[in-house]
Write a protein that holds these residues in place. Structure first.
Motif, PDB file in Angstrom:
ATOM      1  N   ARG A   1      -5.517 -28.546  24.158  1.00  0.00           N
ATOM      2  CA  ARG A   1      -4.294 -29.228  24.575  1.00  0.00           C
ATOM      3  C   ARG A   1      -3.335 -28.303  25.316  1.00  0.00           C
ATOM      4  O   ARG A   1      -2.772 -28.725  26.340  1.00  0.00           O
ATOM      5  CB  ARG A   1      -3.606 -29.864  23.361  1.00  0.00           C
ATOM      6  CG  ARG A   1      -2.364 -30.687  23.715  1.00  0.00           C
ATOM      7  CD  ARG A   1      -1.873 -31.457  22.516  1.00  0.00           C
ATOM      8  NE  ARG A   1      -2.859 -32.426  22.080  1.00  0.00           N
ATOM      9  CZ  ARG A   1      -2.982 -33.639  22.603  1.00  0.00           C
ATOM     10  NH1 ARG A   1      -2.209 -34.013  23.600  1.00  0.00           N
ATOM     11  NH2 ARG A   1      -3.882 -34.471  22.159  1.00  0.00           N
TER      12      ARG A   1
ATOM     13  N   ARG B   1      -4.577 -27.936  28.862  1.00  0.00           N
ATOM     14  CA  ARG B   1      -4.479 -29.218  29.555  1.00  0.00           C
ATOM     15  C   ARG B   1      -3.037 -29.502  29.946  1.00  0.00           C
ATOM     16  O   ARG B   1      -2.770 -29.969  31.062  1.00  0.00           O
ATOM     17  CB  ARG B   1      -5.019 -30.331  28.663  1.00  0.00           C
ATOM     18  CG  ARG B   1      -5.302 -31.621  29.390  1.00  0.00           C
ATOM     19  CD  ARG B   1      -5.866 -32.674  28.461  1.00  0.00           C
ATOM     20  NE  ARG B   1      -7.046 -32.226  27.751  1.00  0.00           N
ATOM     21  CZ  ARG B   1      -7.731 -32.982  26.902  1.00  0.00           C
ATOM     22  NH1 ARG B   1      -7.324 -34.223  26.655  1.00  0.00           N
ATOM     23  NH2 ARG B   1      -8.797 -32.516  26.293  1.00  0.00           N
ATOM     24  N   CYS B   2      -2.109 -29.222  29.042  1.00  0.00           N
ATOM     25  CA  CYS B   2      -0.693 -29.420  29.351  1.00  0.00           C
ATOM     26  C   CYS B   2      -0.241 -28.489  30.470  1.00  0.00           C
ATOM     27  O   CYS B   2       0.577 -28.865  31.312  1.00  0.00           O
ATOM     28  CB  CYS B   2       0.154 -29.188  28.100  1.00  0.00           C
ATOM     29  SG  CYS B   2      -0.021 -30.471  26.830  1.00  0.00           S
TER      30      CYS B   2
END
Length: 207
Positions: free
Chosen positions: A7, A10-11
């Protein structure tokens, strides 16, 4: 490009999506793939672009007659790819390495799997898992081409060391043949090249 489940990474990609899409699309796929252009399948077939980003390479392959599935976990990249390359035969899939859960449910086998700048975002264990997962999606005559990044990564998109030899050994243990191994090629992106980023190209085949 991105193709990972982490995450934070991805962020990081999502936060800079506009600038990254422009950078991706500014490059010509023929230039990016020049070191391994002779390792692409001679005839059109089913292709999988893992970590497809904005779809630059997926569209290039589709323009050459291939049917392409583009796996990309970042929504902004998928949206940009659908818009920019809507005239090409590309099926977009929201998924990520190392498990490729959604893709595997499709039951397809690909003649080419392409993954550029993805594996360094996976831990060493996940790199091995991701390779095994991807190889299971190849057709009996399939090929896989990996571009493995070495060098500094942005703080918002951190990376891990990539052991090219370990991946090559794992691939051969799974019945793959090494068609080509290129070490230390300079990055084609000017900023990355200036920062000392280099790439290994690992081309695998079931033939």
């Amino acid at each position: 490009m991105s193709g990972l489940r982490g995450r934070p990474v991805r962020c990081g990609y999502a936060a800079e999506a506009e600038a990254l899409i422009a950078a991706f699309e500014a490059l010509d796929s023929a230039d990016v793939l020049a070191p391994v252009i002779d390792d692409l399948p001679e005839n059109p077939g089913l292709c999988l672009d893992l970590g497809a980003g904005s779809g630059r390479d997926a569209a290039w392959l589709a323009a050459r007659g291939h049917r392409v599935w583009a796996v990309e976990p970042v929504a902004a990249f998928r949206a940009a790819g659908r818009q920019r390359h809507r005239g090409h035969q590309i099926t977009w899939v929201e998924d990520s390495l190392p498990k490729l859960t959604r893709l595997r449910r499709l039951g397809l086998r690909f003649d080419l799997i392409l993954t550029i700048g993805v594996f360094h975002h996976l831990s060493p264990q996940a790199q091995q898992e991701g390779l095994t997962t991807a190889l299971a999606e190849l057709s009996p005559r399939g090929r896989m081409i990996l571009s493995l990044r070495h060098g500094p990564t942005p703080a918002a998109r951190p990376g891990h060391p990539v052991d090219t030899d370990a991946l090559a050994a794992s691939a051969t243990a799974q019945g793959m043949r090494i068609r080509r191994l290129i070490r230390g090629a300079p990055s084609i992106q000017p900023g990355n090249r200036a920062a000392g980023v280099r790439r290994d190209w690992l081309c695998l085949s079931r033939e």
